[in-house]
Design a protein around this motif. Sequence first.
Motif, short mmCIF file in Angstrom:
data_model
loop_
_atom_site.label_atom_id
_atom_site.label_comp_id
_atom_site.label_asym_id
_atom_site.label_seq_id
_atom_site.Cartn_x
_atom_site.Cartn_y
_atom_site.Cartn_z
N LEU A 96 -0.90 -0.64 8.70
CA LEU A 96 -0.11 -1.67 9.40
C LEU A 96 -0.30 -3.05 8.77
CD1 LEU A 96 -0.49 -0.75 13.18
CD2 LEU A 96 1.59 -0.62 11.78
N ILE A 97 -1.53 -3.38 8.44
CA ILE A 97 -1.80 -4.68 7.82
C ILE A 97 -1.11 -4.79 6.47
CG2 ILE A 97 -3.63 -6.09 6.77
CD1 ILE A 97 -5.44 -5.10 9.13
N PHE A 98 -1.26 -3.75 5.63
CA PHE A 98 -0.62 -3.80 4.32
C PHE A 98 0.90 -3.84 4.44
CE2 PHE A 98 -4.51 -1.59 2.32
CZ PHE A 98 -5.17 -2.80 2.21
N GLY A 99 1.46 -3.03 5.35
CA GLY A 99 2.90 -3.06 5.56
C GLY A 99 3.37 -4.41 6.04
N ALA A 100 2.63 -5.02 6.97
CA ALA A 100 3.00 -6.34 7.50
C ALA A 100 2.92 -7.41 6.41
CB ALA A 100 2.10 -6.71 8.67
N ILE A 101 1.87 -7.37 5.61
CA ILE A 101 1.74 -8.36 4.52
C ILE A 101 2.90 -8.25 3.55
CG2 ILE A 101 0.36 -8.96 2.48
CD1 ILE A 101 -2.15 -8.30 4.19
N LEU A 102 3.23 -7.02 3.16
CA LEU A 102 4.36 -6.83 2.24
C LEU A 102 5.66 -7.26 2.90
CD1 LEU A 102 3.50 -3.40 0.57
CD2 LEU A 102 3.12 -5.71 -0.33
N GLY A 103 5.81 -6.97 4.20
CA GLY A 103 7.02 -7.37 4.92
C GLY A 103 7.18 -8.87 5.00
N VAL A 104 6.08 -9.59 5.25
CA VAL A 104 6.13 -11.06 5.29
C VAL A 104 6.56 -11.59 3.92
CG1 VAL A 104 4.69 -13.14 5.45
CG2 VAL A 104 4.51 -11.36 7.19
N GLY A 105 5.99 -11.03 2.87
CA GLY A 105 6.39 -11.44 1.52
C GLY A 105 7.87 -11.21 1.27
N LEU A 106 8.36 -10.05 1.69
CA LEU A 106 9.78 -9.74 1.51
C LEU A 106 10.66 -10.73 2.27
CD1 LEU A 106 9.64 -5.85 1.74
CD2 LEU A 106 10.31 -7.20 -0.27
N LEU A 107 10.26 -11.11 3.48
CA LEU A 107 11.03 -12.09 4.24
C LEU A 107 11.05 -13.45 3.55
CD1 LEU A 107 9.90 -11.23 7.89
CD2 LEU A 107 12.14 -10.78 6.82
N GLN A 108 10.03 -13.73 2.75
CA GLN A 108 9.97 -14.97 1.98
C GLN A 108 10.60 -14.83 0.60
OE1 GLN A 108 5.73 -15.63 1.85
NE2 GLN A 108 5.68 -16.56 3.89
N GLY A 109 11.13 -13.62 0.32
CA GLY A 109 11.74 -13.38 -0.98
C GLY A 109 10.73 -13.17 -2.09
N LYS A 110 9.51 -12.75 -1.73
CA LYS A 110 8.44 -12.56 -2.71
C LYS A 110 7.94 -11.13 -2.67
CE LYS A 110 6.74 -17.26 -2.02
NZ LYS A 110 5.63 -18.06 -1.53
N TYR A 112 4.56 -9.51 -2.85
CA TYR A 112 3.10 -9.62 -2.88
C TYR A 112 2.49 -8.44 -3.62
CZ TYR A 112 3.37 -13.42 0.54
OH TYR A 112 3.64 -14.60 1.18
N LEU A 113 3.21 -7.33 -3.66
CA LEU A 113 2.75 -6.16 -4.39
C LEU A 113 2.64 -6.50 -5.88
CD1 LEU A 113 2.05 -3.15 -3.97
CD2 LEU A 113 4.43 -2.64 -4.49
N ARG A 114 3.58 -7.26 -6.37
CA ARG A 114 3.57 -7.65 -7.78
C ARG A 114 2.30 -8.44 -8.11
NH1 ARG A 114 8.37 -10.85 -10.94
NH2 ARG A 114 7.53 -10.50 -13.01
N MET A 115 1.89 -9.30 -7.18
CA MET A 115 0.69 -10.10 -7.42
C MET A 115 -0.55 -9.23 -7.62
SD MET A 115 1.18 -13.09 -4.61
CE MET A 115 2.71 -13.97 -4.46
N VAL A 116 -0.56 -8.08 -6.96
CA VAL A 116 -1.72 -7.19 -7.01
C VAL A 116 -1.62 -6.17 -8.14
CG1 VAL A 116 -3.03 -5.49 -5.67
CG2 VAL A 116 -2.03 -7.46 -4.53
N MET A 117 -0.40 -5.70 -8.42
CA MET A 117 -0.25 -4.56 -9.33
C MET A 117 0.49 -4.86 -10.63
SD MET A 117 0.61 -1.57 -6.56
CE MET A 117 0.29 -0.23 -7.69
N SER A 118 0.82 -6.10 -10.91
CA SER A 118 1.66 -6.41 -12.08
C SER A 118 1.03 -5.98 -13.39
CB SER A 118 2.01 -7.89 -12.12
OG SER A 118 0.84 -8.67 -12.26
#
Length: 190
Positions: A96-110, A112-118
């Motif tokens: 839930l935490i990881f999904g929410a963090i990614l969802g918040v990033g998506l709402l901001q047009g970012k 966050y997965l890229r920051m971790v796995m690029s």
Amino acid sequence: MKSVLEIGPVALFFIGYLLLRERTFEIGGTEYTGFILITAGFVPLIAVSTFLLWRLTGHLSKMQIMTLVLVVIFGGLTVWLNDERFFKMKPTLIYLIFGAILGVGLLQGKSYLRMVMSEMIPLDEAGWMKLTQRFCFFFLALAVLNEIVWRTMSTDAWVNFKTFGLTAAIFLFFILQGRLFQEHGTQSKD
């Protein structure tokens, strides 16, 4: 060595559970199941493993740190309250935490997965956004699935699901992203 430190504690938890699942132990006048005792051993084991991983690599990912914190909190509550439900909830909260963090990033047009796995996955911007959306929904689905399994099935079924089912689901998820990696990969094709 890195793989042993990451996978070793989970493998030892599973083996320990298989050996002690049918047993109960009396400690200080209180009865504990094998699951509770294995959880009590798992908490310091994951802490030591994470520390050694940090010493070996010089850094820890946010995911590793969050997992450690949740293992300590929910593993500690499991042992302290002698109630295995807390430990079974841990994967739900992580997803839930990881999904929410990614969802918040998506709402901001970012992404966050890229920051971790690029560094691991070379994708263009559109590929990162698609992969982040998929991961967001995947994590939320895993959270729901974990809740269904631990609330409706035996502890044996949950331990097998946690050890093998979730691992297989993540592996399968990555395999199913093959077309996205082909279409949006930025690695030079020789």
